[in-house]
Design a protein around this motif. Structure first.
Motif, PDB file in Angstrom:
ATOM      1  N   GLY B  49       0.818  -1.220   0.098  1.00  0.00           N
ATOM      2  CA  GLY B  49       0.083  -0.048  -0.101  1.00  0.00           C
ATOM      3  C   GLY B  49       0.820   1.240   0.034  1.00  0.00           C
ATOM      4  O   GLY B  49       1.380   1.491  -1.175  1.00  0.00           O
ATOM      5  N   VAL B  50       0.939   1.838   1.290  1.00  0.00           N
ATOM      6  CA  VAL B  50       1.852   3.103   1.022  1.00  0.00           C
ATOM      7  C   VAL B  50       2.240   3.450   2.552  1.00  0.00           C
ATOM      8  O   VAL B  50       1.734   2.979   3.449  1.00  0.00           O
ATOM      9  CB  VAL B  50       1.215   4.203   0.573  1.00  0.00           C
ATOM     10  CG1 VAL B  50      -0.357   4.772   1.559  1.00  0.00           C
ATOM     11  CG2 VAL B  50       1.921   5.561   0.714  1.00  0.00           C
ATOM     12  N   SER B 162       1.800   5.357  -3.322  1.00  0.00           N
ATOM     13  CA  SER B 162       2.348   6.750  -3.012  1.00  0.00           C
ATOM     14  C   SER B 162       1.923   7.841  -3.989  1.00  0.00           C
ATOM     15  O   SER B 162       1.700   8.835  -3.474  1.00  0.00           O
ATOM     16  CB  SER B 162       4.006   6.626  -2.782  1.00  0.00           C
ATOM     17  OG  SER B 162       4.458   5.967  -4.067  1.00  0.00           O
ATOM     18  N   ALA B 163       2.009   7.534  -5.193  1.00  0.00           N
ATOM     19  CA  ALA B 163       1.461   8.675  -6.291  1.00  0.00           C
ATOM     20  C   ALA B 163       0.076   9.120  -5.927  1.00  0.00           C
ATOM     21  O   ALA B 163      -0.129  10.473  -5.964  1.00  0.00           O
ATOM     22  CB  ALA B 163       1.698   7.996  -7.571  1.00  0.00           C
ATOM     23  N   HIS B 202       7.987   2.035  -5.743  1.00  0.00           N
ATOM     24  CA  HIS B 202       7.475   3.192  -6.155  1.00  0.00           C
ATOM     25  C   HIS B 202       7.459   4.246  -5.017  1.00  0.00           C
ATOM     26  O   HIS B 202       6.650   3.906  -4.034  1.00  0.00           O
ATOM     27  CB  HIS B 202       6.305   3.132  -6.994  1.00  0.00           C
ATOM     28  CG  HIS B 202       5.859   4.618  -7.499  1.00  0.00           C
ATOM     29  ND1 HIS B 202       5.709   4.738  -9.055  1.00  0.00           N
ATOM     30  CD2 HIS B 202       5.624   5.801  -7.219  1.00  0.00           C
ATOM     31  CE1 HIS B 202       5.305   5.968  -9.438  1.00  0.00           C
ATOM     32  NE2 HIS B 202       5.388   6.559  -8.092  1.00  0.00           N
ATOM     33  N   GLY B 203       8.242   5.339  -4.906  1.00  0.00           N
ATOM     34  CA  GLY B 203       8.066   6.170  -3.990  1.00  0.00           C
ATOM     35  C   GLY B 203       8.716   7.744  -3.982  1.00  0.00           C
ATOM     36  O   GLY B 203       9.174   7.871  -5.348  1.00  0.00           O
ATOM     37  N   TYR B 204       8.542   8.199  -3.116  1.00  0.00           N
ATOM     38  CA  TYR B 204       9.354   9.845  -3.173  1.00  0.00           C
ATOM     39  C   TYR B 204       9.827  10.049  -1.824  1.00  0.00           C
ATOM     40  O   TYR B 204       9.673   9.731  -0.843  1.00  0.00           O
ATOM     41  CB  TYR B 204       7.916  10.587  -3.251  1.00  0.00           C
ATOM     42  CG  TYR B 204       7.119  10.280  -4.658  1.00  0.00           C
ATOM     43  CD1 TYR B 204       7.358  10.793  -5.989  1.00  0.00           C
ATOM     44  CD2 TYR B 204       6.058   9.383  -4.429  1.00  0.00           C
ATOM     45  CE1 TYR B 204       6.656  10.733  -6.998  1.00  0.00           C
ATOM     46  CE2 TYR B 204       5.183   9.000  -5.620  1.00  0.00           C
ATOM     47  CZ  TYR B 204       5.756   9.726  -6.896  1.00  0.00           C
ATOM     48  OH  TYR B 204       5.126   9.366  -8.038  1.00  0.00           O
ATOM     49  N   ALA B 219      -0.850  16.049   6.826  1.00  0.00           N
ATOM     50  CA  ALA B 219      -1.815  16.006   5.667  1.00  0.00           C
ATOM     51  C   ALA B 219      -1.530  14.800   4.651  1.00  0.00           C
ATOM     52  O   ALA B 219      -2.530  14.255   4.327  1.00  0.00           O
ATOM     53  CB  ALA B 219      -1.314  17.153   4.669  1.00  0.00           C
ATOM     54  N   LEU B 220      -0.344  14.252   4.665  1.00  0.00           N
ATOM     55  CA  LEU B 220       0.001  12.969   4.088  1.00  0.00           C
ATOM     56  C   LEU B 220      -0.712  11.685   4.787  1.00  0.00           C
ATOM     57  O   LEU B 220      -1.382  10.663   3.962  1.00  0.00           O
ATOM     58  CB  LEU B 220       1.264  12.554   3.851  1.00  0.00           C
ATOM     59  CG  LEU B 220       2.214  13.459   3.015  1.00  0.00           C
ATOM     60  CD1 LEU B 220       3.635  13.336   3.133  1.00  0.00           C
ATOM     61  CD2 LEU B 220       1.727  13.156   1.528  1.00  0.00           C
ATOM     62  N   LEU B 221      -0.666  11.689   6.114  1.00  0.00           N
ATOM     63  CA  LEU B 221      -1.518  10.669   6.983  1.00  0.00           C
ATOM     64  C   LEU B 221      -2.932  10.713   6.553  1.00  0.00           C
ATOM     65  O   LEU B 221      -3.457   9.524   6.335  1.00  0.00           O
ATOM     66  CB  LEU B 221      -1.186  10.668   8.221  1.00  0.00           C
ATOM     67  CG  LEU B 221       0.396  10.152   8.782  1.00  0.00           C
ATOM     68  CD1 LEU B 221       0.525  10.330  10.158  1.00  0.00           C
ATOM     69  CD2 LEU B 221       0.699   8.734   8.127  1.00  0.00           C
ATOM     70  N   ALA B 222      -3.445  11.685   6.519  1.00  0.00           N
ATOM     71  CA  ALA B 222      -4.713  11.882   6.395  1.00  0.00           C
ATOM     72  C   ALA B 222      -5.237  11.798   4.955  1.00  0.00           C
ATOM     73  O   ALA B 222      -6.363  10.888   4.787  1.00  0.00           O
ATOM     74  CB  ALA B 222      -5.245  13.535   6.663  1.00  0.00           C
ATOM     75  N   ALA B 223      -4.599  12.120   4.008  1.00  0.00           N
ATOM     76  CA  ALA B 223      -4.847  11.757   2.691  1.00  0.00           C
ATOM     77  C   ALA B 223      -4.585  10.193   2.328  1.00  0.00           C
ATOM     78  O   ALA B 223      -5.493   9.712   1.509  1.00  0.00           O
ATOM     79  CB  ALA B 223      -3.805  12.404   1.371  1.00  0.00           C
ATOM     80  N   GLY B 224      -3.657   9.534   3.057  1.00  0.00           N
ATOM     81  CA  GLY B 224      -3.632   8.168   3.000  1.00  0.00           C
ATOM     82  C   GLY B 224      -4.845   7.394   3.316  1.00  0.00           C
ATOM     83  O   GLY B 224      -4.929   6.227   2.985  1.00  0.00           O
ATOM     84  N   GLY B 225      -5.643   7.862   4.301  1.00  0.00           N
ATOM     85  CA  GLY B 225      -6.905   7.207   4.803  1.00  0.00           C
ATOM     86  C   GLY B 225      -6.601   6.500   5.912  1.00  0.00           C
ATOM     87  O   GLY B 225      -5.538   5.815   6.104  1.00  0.00           O
ATOM     88  N   PRO B 226      -7.323   6.639   6.844  1.00  0.00           N
ATOM     89  CA  PRO B 226      -7.107   5.847   8.088  1.00  0.00           C
ATOM     90  C   PRO B 226      -7.024   4.265   7.877  1.00  0.00           C
ATOM     91  O   PRO B 226      -7.951   4.022   7.014  1.00  0.00           O
ATOM     92  CB  PRO B 226      -8.532   6.118   8.992  1.00  0.00           C
ATOM     93  CG  PRO B 226      -9.419   6.789   8.121  1.00  0.00           C
ATOM     94  CD  PRO B 226      -8.705   7.283   6.896  1.00  0.00           C
TER      95      PRO B 226
END
Lengths: 134, 389
Positions: B49-50, B162-163, B202-204, B219-226
Motif C-alpha cells: 500500500g503506502v 504513494s503517487a 515506487h516512492g518519493y 496531511a499525508l497521513l490524512a490523505a492516505g486514509g485511516p
C-alpha cells in the motif's frame, strides 16, 4: 504492559506458572513477559528444547528471535522439559499477541519435596520494579 | 562542555504521541517502529500500500556559487554530466588518493542538481559533518558549502499507492525515477519532491522546511486514509532495503569497503578525470576486488546477523555478514555478506553462517531478493482515493 499476579517472574523477563502438582512432582509452565515481547518487537522464530531435556536455572532453554534481535530464554526452575509449545513453529507471533497465554514456551516437570518450586522467584510487584528500574 | 544529547526530528512530538520506540541513528533519536504497527506490519504497508517515514536524520547541505556542480563532480564518484537540472543522482564520497584507506567510502549520498551553480546534497546523518568538512576544505573561491541539516526535514512516502497520496495533497508525483520538482515557493510552502527511495517500491522523498514538516506529515497521513497508510519506522526501512540488497553505510560501505567490493561501481564515473580515490579504485577494479558483496538466504530458522562469519564447504572462513534480518516478504532470514573472491562462490552456492556457534546452511543469492518496482510507471491517479477497482 501487564503483569498478572497469578505467577512468578525472573529478572531475565521469564514467567513461571504452576500448572499442576501431584505428590513430589510439579509442572511449571514458562514463557516470556509482556515487557520482553514488546522490547523484542515482532517475533519471527522460536527455538525450543527437546522434550526430556534437563534444564536448570541460568541455562538457556531456547531462543526467541525478532526482526531486530535474538534473545536466549532461561529456565526459571530445575527439572525436565515435559512439553514444548509446538504451535509456535508456525505462529511465533503468538508470543507477541498472547505472551501469558497461548504464547507459552515450555513446561518443566520439577521433582522435589520443597513445595512450590517457583516460590523463590519474583512476584508481580517485584518484577514490575525490575522493569521500571531498567 | 555541554552534555551530548541526541538530536531529534521536528516531528519528534508526533512520533512520541504515536507510541514510537526510538533508537539512535548517527546521533539522532529516530522512530524504529510505531505502536499498533511493528516492523512486519510497516514493511507490508510499503510493499502492498503506502507508508510514510521520517528520515530527517539524513543531512542536507547546499553547495552554491560559480561552478558548484563541476566542483562537486570533481570530488564525488558518480558523473553529474549524465544528468541535467531537475535530476538527482546516487553517488559516493570516497577517501582521496594518498591516504592508506584511499577508495574507501566516507559516505554514500544523493545529489540534487538544481543547476551548474546550485547543488543540494543529502548525506547520511553520521557522516554529514565529515562530507561537508571535506568539501568545504577543497571548495574553490566563490563556492560555499552550507549545512542545512536541522533546517530541513526529509519525509519518505513509499509504496504502490504513494503517487495517489501525493496527488491528494497537491504535490507533483508525475516524475521519472530520480527526477525532482519544487512546488511554488509561496509562504514557506516550498516542498522538493524527488522520485526516489530506499525500499524498492515506487516512492518519493520530500524535502521541506523543518517548521512545515508537521503540517505536511499530518496531511499525508490524512490523505492516505485511516487504517490504510502507516507511519513507518527505521526498522521497516532496514528490512525493506535489505530485501533489495541496497547498501547501508557502516555495513556494506565504509572506509574499509570500496565501491568495487560493494558492487557499487555503477555509481562511479569511471570516465571522469578526477574524483576522490580515483587512482585506488581504478587500480582495484583492474586487479579485481579481493572480496565482493553477495546476498545469502537462510532457509532454516536462525537469522544471520552482522559480524557473523561465513564458512565455506570445508568450514573455513570465506567472509563476513554485513547486514542480516528477517525478510517479511520471503519469510526467511536474509543477509548481505562480503565474500572472498578466492572462495569462488556463485548464485546458488551453498555455504554456511556461524550462527552463535551453530553452522547454518545458507544459499548465495544475487540481490535483490524481492522484485524492484522503483521504475514502474506512475499509476493513474483515481479521482477518489477510496474508489475501488
Amino acid at each position: 504492559m501487564t503483569t498478572p499476579d497469578d505467577r512468578r517472574y525472573t529478572d531475565q523477563h521469564e514467567w513461571a506458572l504452576v500448572q499442576a502438582a501431584e505428590g513430589a512432582v510439579t509442572v511449571v509452565r514458562v514463557g516470556i513477559t509482556d515487557h520482553a515481547q514488546d522490547a523484542l518487537g515482532d517475533i519471527v522464530f522460536v527455538q525450543l528444547p527437546e522434550v526430556g531435556a534437563e534444564v536448570a536455572p541460568g541455562n538457556p532453554i531456547g531462543e526467541v528471535e525478532s526482526t531486530k534481535s535474538v534473545s536466549d530464554v532461561y529456565s526459571p526452575v530445575a527439572g525436565v522439559v515435559s512439553a514444548v509449545n509446538e504451535a509456535l513453529t508456525d505462529a511465533p507471533e503468538t508470543v507477541n499477541s498472547d505472551p501469558y497465554g497461548a504464547g507459552w514456551l515450555v513446561e518443566v516437570q520439577v521433582t522435589g519435596e520443597d513445595g512450590d518450586p517457583t516460590a523463590a522467584l519474583l512476584d508481580a510487584a517485584a518484577y514490575q520494579a525490575v522493569v521500571q528500574s531498567s | 562542555m555541554l552534555a551530548v544529547s541526541p538530536l531529534t526530528s521536528p516531528l519528534h512530538d508526533r512520533h512520541v504521541a504515536a507510541g514510537a520506540k526510538f533508537a539512535d541513528f548517527g546521533g539522532w533519536s529516530m522512530p524504529i517502529e510505531y505502536a499498533g504497527g511493528g516492523v512486519l506490519a510497516e514493511h507490508t504497508a510499503v510493499r502492498e500500500g503506502v507508508g510514510l517515514f521520517d528520515v530527517s536524520h539524513l543531512g542536507t547541505a547546499t553547495v552554491r556559487g560559480p561552478g558548484a556542480a563541476d566542483f562537486v563532480n570533481s570530488c564525488l564518484t558518480n558523473d553529474l554530466g549524465k544528468i541535467g537540472p531537475g535530476q538527482a543522482q546516487y553517488t559516493l564520497c570516497c577517501v582521496p588518493d594518498g591516504d592508506p584507506q584511499a577508495g574507501g567510502v566516507v559516505d554514500d549520498l544523493i545529489v540534487y542538481l538544481h543547476g551548474p551553480d546550485d547543488v543540494l546534497l543529502v548525506p547520511n546523518a553520521a557522516n554529514a559533518a565529515e562530507v561537508l568538512a571535506r568539501l568545504s576544505a577543497e571548495a574553490p573561491v566563490g563556492v560555499t558549502v552550507t549545512d542545512r541539516h536541522t533546517e530541513v526535514a526529509v519525509l519518505a512516502l513509499q509504496g504502490p499507492r504513494s503517487a495517489e497520496v501525493l496527488a491528494a495533497v497537491g504535490l507533483p508525483g508525475e516524475l521519472t525515477y530520480m527526477s525532482f520538482a519544487e512546488t511554488p515557493g509561496s509562504g514557506g510552502d516550498e516542498v522538493t519532491v524527488c522520485r526516489t527511495g530506499y525500499t524498492g517500491e515506487h516512492g518519493y522523498e520530500l524535502l521541506v522546511a523543518a517548521e512545515r514538516a508537521g503540517t505536511l506529515w499530518d496531511a499525508l497521513l490524512a490523505a492516505g486514509g485511516p487504517e490504510q497508510i502507516r507511519p513507518c519506522g527505521l526498522g521497516a526501512r532496514d528490512t525493506l532495503r535489505t530485501e533489495m540488497g541496497y547498501p547501508l553505510h557502516g555495513h556494506e560501505l565504509s572506509r574499509d569497503i570500496t565501491p568495487n567490493q560493494a558492487r557499487s561501481g555503477w555509481a562511479v564515473g569511471w570516465g571522469k578525470d578526477a574524483f576522490w580515490g580515483r587512482e585506488a579504485l581504478v587500480a582495484e577494479k583492474a586487479a579485481g576486488a579481493p572480496r565482493q558483496l553477495w546476498g545469502l538466504q537462510a532457509p532454516g530458522r536462525g537469522i544471520p546477523r552482522p559480524g557473523m562469519l561465513v564458512l565455506g564447504a570445508d568450514g573455513s572462513r570465506i567472509g563476513e555478514v554485513t547486514s542480516g534480518t528477517f525478510s517479511p516478504t520471503l519469510r526467511t532470514g536474509i543477509a548481505l555478506a562480503l565474500l572472498d573472491r578466492s572462495a569462488g562462490v556463485a548464485e546458488g552456492t551453498e555455504v554456511a553462517v556461524d550462527v552463535r556457534g551453530r553452522p547454518q546452511a545458507v544459499v548465495v543469492r544475487r540481490p535483490p531478493f524481492v522484485e524492484s518496482h522503483t521504475k514502474d510507471p506512475v499509476p493513474p491517479t483515481p479521482r477518489k482515493l477510496d474508489a475501488g477497482p
